[in-house]
Write an enzyme that holds these catalytic residues in place. Structure first.
Site, PDB file in Angstrom:
ATOM      1  N   ARG A 151       0.839  -1.201   0.000  1.00 48.67           N
ATOM      2  CA  ARG A 151       0.000   0.000   0.000  1.00 48.67           C
ATOM      3  C   ARG A 151       0.875   1.252   0.000  1.00 48.67           C
ATOM      4  O   ARG A 151       1.858   1.327   0.734  1.00 48.67           O
ATOM      5  CB  ARG A 151      -0.908  -0.004   1.230  1.00 48.67           C
ATOM      6  CG  ARG A 151      -1.885   1.152   1.325  1.00 48.67           C
ATOM      7  CD  ARG A 151      -2.750   1.038   2.577  1.00 48.67           C
ATOM      8  NE  ARG A 151      -3.571  -0.165   2.532  1.00 48.67           N
ATOM      9  CZ  ARG A 151      -4.097  -0.748   3.615  1.00 48.67           C
ATOM     10  NH1 ARG A 151      -3.861  -0.258   4.819  1.00 48.67           N
ATOM     11  NH2 ARG A 151      -4.832  -1.838   3.488  1.00 48.67           N
ATOM     12  N   ARG A 208      -2.000   6.268  10.153  1.00 46.67           N
ATOM     13  CA  ARG A 208      -1.973   5.827   8.761  1.00 46.67           C
ATOM     14  C   ARG A 208      -2.168   7.015   7.813  1.00 46.67           C
ATOM     15  O   ARG A 208      -2.018   8.165   8.211  1.00 46.67           O
ATOM     16  CB  ARG A 208      -3.027   4.744   8.551  1.00 46.67           C
ATOM     17  CG  ARG A 208      -2.772   3.500   9.425  1.00 46.67           C
ATOM     18  CD  ARG A 208      -3.594   2.334   8.976  1.00 46.67           C
ATOM     19  NE  ARG A 208      -3.374   1.147   9.784  1.00 46.67           N
ATOM     20  CZ  ARG A 208      -3.940  -0.026   9.525  1.00 46.67           C
ATOM     21  NH1 ARG A 208      -4.749  -0.162   8.477  1.00 46.67           N
ATOM     22  NH2 ARG A 208      -3.712  -1.067  10.300  1.00 46.67           N
ATOM     23  N   LYS A 257      -4.498   0.626  14.994  1.00 42.62           N
ATOM     24  CA  LYS A 257      -4.421   1.625  13.929  1.00 42.62           C
ATOM     25  C   LYS A 257      -4.997   2.955  14.390  1.00 42.62           C
ATOM     26  O   LYS A 257      -5.826   3.018  15.299  1.00 42.62           O
ATOM     27  CB  LYS A 257      -5.169   1.124  12.698  1.00 42.62           C
ATOM     28  CG  LYS A 257      -6.678   1.036  12.894  1.00 42.62           C
ATOM     29  CD  LYS A 257      -7.412   0.506  11.683  1.00 42.62           C
ATOM     30  CE  LYS A 257      -7.317  -0.992  11.585  1.00 42.62           C
ATOM     31  NZ  LYS A 257      -8.234  -1.525  10.532  1.00 42.62           N
ATOM     32  N   LYS A 306      -6.477   6.668  12.608  1.00 35.47           N
ATOM     33  CA  LYS A 306      -6.850   7.330  11.358  1.00 35.47           C
ATOM     34  C   LYS A 306      -7.225   8.785  11.617  1.00 35.47           C
ATOM     35  O   LYS A 306      -7.919   9.092  12.589  1.00 35.47           O
ATOM     36  CB  LYS A 306      -8.009   6.591  10.690  1.00 35.47           C
ATOM     37  CG  LYS A 306      -7.666   5.146  10.334  1.00 35.47           C
ATOM     38  CD  LYS A 306      -8.842   4.413   9.721  1.00 35.47           C
ATOM     39  CE  LYS A 306      -8.456   2.986   9.334  1.00 35.47           C
ATOM     40  NZ  LYS A 306      -9.597   2.250   8.723  1.00 35.47           N
ATOM     41  N   CYS A 328     -14.924  -3.206  -0.824  1.00 30.15           N
ATOM     42  CA  CYS A 328     -13.597  -3.650  -0.428  1.00 30.15           C
ATOM     43  C   CYS A 328     -13.136  -4.785  -1.345  1.00 30.15           C
ATOM     44  O   CYS A 328     -13.915  -5.344  -2.116  1.00 30.15           O
ATOM     45  CB  CYS A 328     -13.588  -4.102   1.024  1.00 30.15           C
ATOM     46  SG  CYS A 328     -14.413  -5.687   1.298  1.00 30.15           S
ATOM     47  N   CYS A 378      -8.054 -11.265   0.666  1.00 33.35           N
ATOM     48  CA  CYS A 378      -8.126 -10.738   2.025  1.00 33.35           C
ATOM     49  C   CYS A 378      -8.392 -11.850   3.027  1.00 33.35           C
ATOM     50  O   CYS A 378      -9.393 -12.583   2.923  1.00 33.35           O
ATOM     51  CB  CYS A 378      -9.216  -9.677   2.138  1.00 33.35           C
ATOM     52  SG  CYS A 378      -9.383  -9.024   3.816  1.00 33.35           S
ATOM     53  N   CYS A 428     -16.451  -8.320   5.120  1.00 32.14           N
ATOM     54  CA  CYS A 428     -16.390  -8.674   6.540  1.00 32.14           C
ATOM     55  C   CYS A 428     -16.814  -7.466   7.349  1.00 32.14           C
ATOM     56  O   CYS A 428     -16.969  -6.364   6.808  1.00 32.14           O
ATOM     57  CB  CYS A 428     -14.979  -9.139   6.923  1.00 32.14           C
ATOM     58  SG  CYS A 428     -13.813  -7.791   7.244  1.00 32.14           S
ATOM     59  N   CYS A 488     -13.944  -1.647   5.984  1.00 38.56           N
ATOM     60  CA  CYS A 488     -13.024  -0.853   5.164  1.00 38.56           C
ATOM     61  C   CYS A 488     -13.741   0.071   4.188  1.00 38.56           C
ATOM     62  O   CYS A 488     -13.232   1.143   3.860  1.00 38.56           O
ATOM     63  CB  CYS A 488     -12.071  -1.782   4.409  1.00 38.56           C
ATOM     64  SG  CYS A 488     -10.941  -2.695   5.480  1.00 38.56           S
TER      65      CYS A 488
END
Length: 560
Positions: free
Chosen positions: A74, A143, A207, A209, A424, A430, A469, A473
């Protein structure tokens, strides 16, 4: 609740500032099996995940063959901005070292898929050569920082992009591990780990954001972020910011202690205080996030349990001054960024819809030709779309001819739902996916569009977000319609969020077969067409009707 830190905390602690054994494992010849668990964890901090083809895994196992392993890499692009030269460089990497595609993310990044183990270092080094990076694009750190993708030539938009770039640089980890592993040949391993003044030796619990927005453009969905800055604008300039804390969308099915959450307004700050406040909120997450349970580690759970007043008091103590309360949130809006638009400097931008963010085949070739010939600077949007900026007005006909030649549709030929849909990657790569995402996006969208058309709603602005899921995302809980993978072929259906991203949706139905998504929604469309009030959006209508009334409609339809 256990007081023992999770295994990931130990892996970070023992990693020598994110080095571990990454270099040796990537260099291993004829490696069988995936990388070690610790290396899998640490690679995320460097912007890459190891994956395998889940479509072929069972067949290969029966044939006593190793899984078909590859990596996703990424790119960290603050605010989604890239130059034409950078885009062409990334395009070359996709064609030479990945699966031939580029994928735009819902956080304004770019992903490579199908990268073989031996190509991971060349891809990451190639990203660096383009003056971009994969470092901290994933992992328990801040991120990619998002903001409006609109290349409007105003003081407000310049400030938003400037702060996104500044935060992105300032909040990078200080370790040289990324350089030593991926960019320098034969770099010596240090005797001890570098100090991380902001993050500490184990970085963040999870994470983190960040988004910055002007109220007139909430396309980054600021309230879904751990930390948000909403500009207060007067006289065409930013005079302050409302700080929002505690958003996040990940959850786990059948685990009510996990849930999506929108951020709370916490404080009001001055126009130049963004970085110091961001660092203080990162420290808040570092020191108060749950390191014993990664499903409970996000900052949103701290805010849910402690509240915004507590958070403001903590930040005030950290900064050594009293922060002001935030006041009411302004009205947030979602503008249309697609199509031909005026930048404000004599040039144009063209926003193109990129279904599921996937750029491959003729689309990739057409975009490369446009960027190469006309020097258009690309901007990735939070909707997985692409803006081509800095276009001379006289080049418009030639660009439209290239688009037509390569079968790239102009946004005005698409329904509003198609323009406002996200998906996603999900299967086959994934590891978190429970059901299909990107691969069923087009047929699922088409069936919902057909149902809308039957009730005269084809041109209604309704957002549709699909994930394989519950990690969220594609932000499925913050739009009009969210479809979330539950099990192979089955989905949980959410409705009732508002288009502007200020209200979460609620669960309408669980374990809905893929083929029945549109059928389940159609009674709601019929009721919306018949009973909506003036200028009422679909999500607003669903909230006004209430979950029980809507569930009764769907049950009656399915029983018929």
């Amino acid at each position: 609740m256990s007081s023992k830190p999770s295994a990931v905390e130990g892996q970070k602690q023992e990693s020598l500032a994110l080095r571990g054994t990454i270099g040796a494992e990537l260099a291993a010849e004829a490696a069988v099996g995936g990388v070690s668990e610790a290396t899998y964890t640490l690679l995320k901090f460097h912007g890459t995940y190891e994956q395998f083809d889940r479509d072929t895994a069972t067949e290969r196992k029966q044939a006593k063959l190793d899984k078909d392993w590859s990596f996703m890499v990424r790119v960290r692009c603050p605010g989604g901005r890239m130059t034409a030269a950078q885009w062409l460089h990334l395009d070359d990497l996709a064609g030479n070292l990945a699966d031939g595609s580029l994928r735009l993310t819902s956080r304004q990044g770019v992903q490579f898929h199908g990268v073989l183990r031996g190509n991971v270092k060349p891809v990451i080094a190639g990203i660096d050569a383009a003056l971009l990076t994969s470092f901290a694009a994933c992992g328990d750190v801040v991120r990619n920082v998002t903001t409006t993708a609109a290349p409007r030539r105003t003081a407000v938009h310049a400030a938003l992009q400037g702060w996104a770039a500044r935060l992105s640089t300032a909040l990078l980890p200080k370790t040289r591990a990324h350089h030593d592993i991926f960019l320098a040949e034969g770099a010596d391993t240090p005797a001890k780990a570098e100090e991380e003044p902001l993050y500490g030796p184990t970085y963040l619990p999870r994470k983190f954001k960040i988004a910055l927005v002007d109220p007139s453009d909430n396309t980054p969905d600021v309230l879904t972020n751990d930390l948000g800055f909403i500009a207060r604008v007067q006289g065409g300039r930013i005079v302050g910011w409302i700080v929002t804390i505690g958003g996040g969308l990940g959850m786990t099915h059948n685990k009510p202690s996990t849930f999506p959450r929108l951020a709370d307004p916490v404080a009001l700050i001055g126009p130049d205080e963004v970085l110091e406040v961001a660092e203080a909120v990162v420290r808040l997450s570092r020191d108060h996030g749950d390191r014993t349970d990664r499903k409970h580690a996000r900052l949103k759970y701290v805010l849910e349990e402690q509240g915004p007043d507590w958070a403001r008091a903590q930040l005030s103590a950290d900064l050594g001054r009293e922060l002001l309360p935030p006041g009411p949130l302004p009205t947030l809006r979602m503008p249309e960024l697609l199509g031909w638009q005026i930048q404000g400097d004599g040039r144009l931008w063209l926003g193109l819809s990129i279904p599921s963010g996937r750029i491959a085949g003729p689309m990739r070739a057409g975009l490369r030709e446009i960027v190469s010939r006309f020097g258009a600077d690309p901007v990735a949007t939070p909707q997985q779309d692409l803006i081509l900026s800095n276009i001379a007005p006289e080049d418009r006909p030639a660009i439209e001819a290239i688009l037509a030649e390569h079968g790239i549709r102009l946004p005005e030929t698409m329904t509003p739902m198609a323009r406002w849909s996200l998906a996603c990657v999900a299967l086959p790569t994934c590891g978190q996916s429970l059901a299909e995402g990107e691969r069923v996006h087009a047929p699922m969208l088409a069936s919902i569009e057909a149902a809308l058309g039957r009730h005269g709603l084809a041109q209604e602005r309704i957002s549709f977000r699909l994930t394989g899921c519950p990690n969220g995302c594609a932000r499925p809980y913050a739009g009009d319609i969210g479809v979330v993978g539950r099990a192979p072929g089955l989905y949980t259906l959410f409705v009732g969020g508002d288009f502007a991203g200020t209200r979460l949706s609620f669960q309408l139905a669980d374990k809905v077969p893929e083929a029945a998504i549109a059928t389940t929604l159609e009674p709601l469309f019929a009721a919306f067409a018949a009973h909506r009030v003036l200028r009422e959006g679909f999500g607003d209508f669903c909230t006004r009707q209430g979950a029980e009334a809507l569930r009764a409609l769907t049950q009656d339809a399915l029983a018929a």
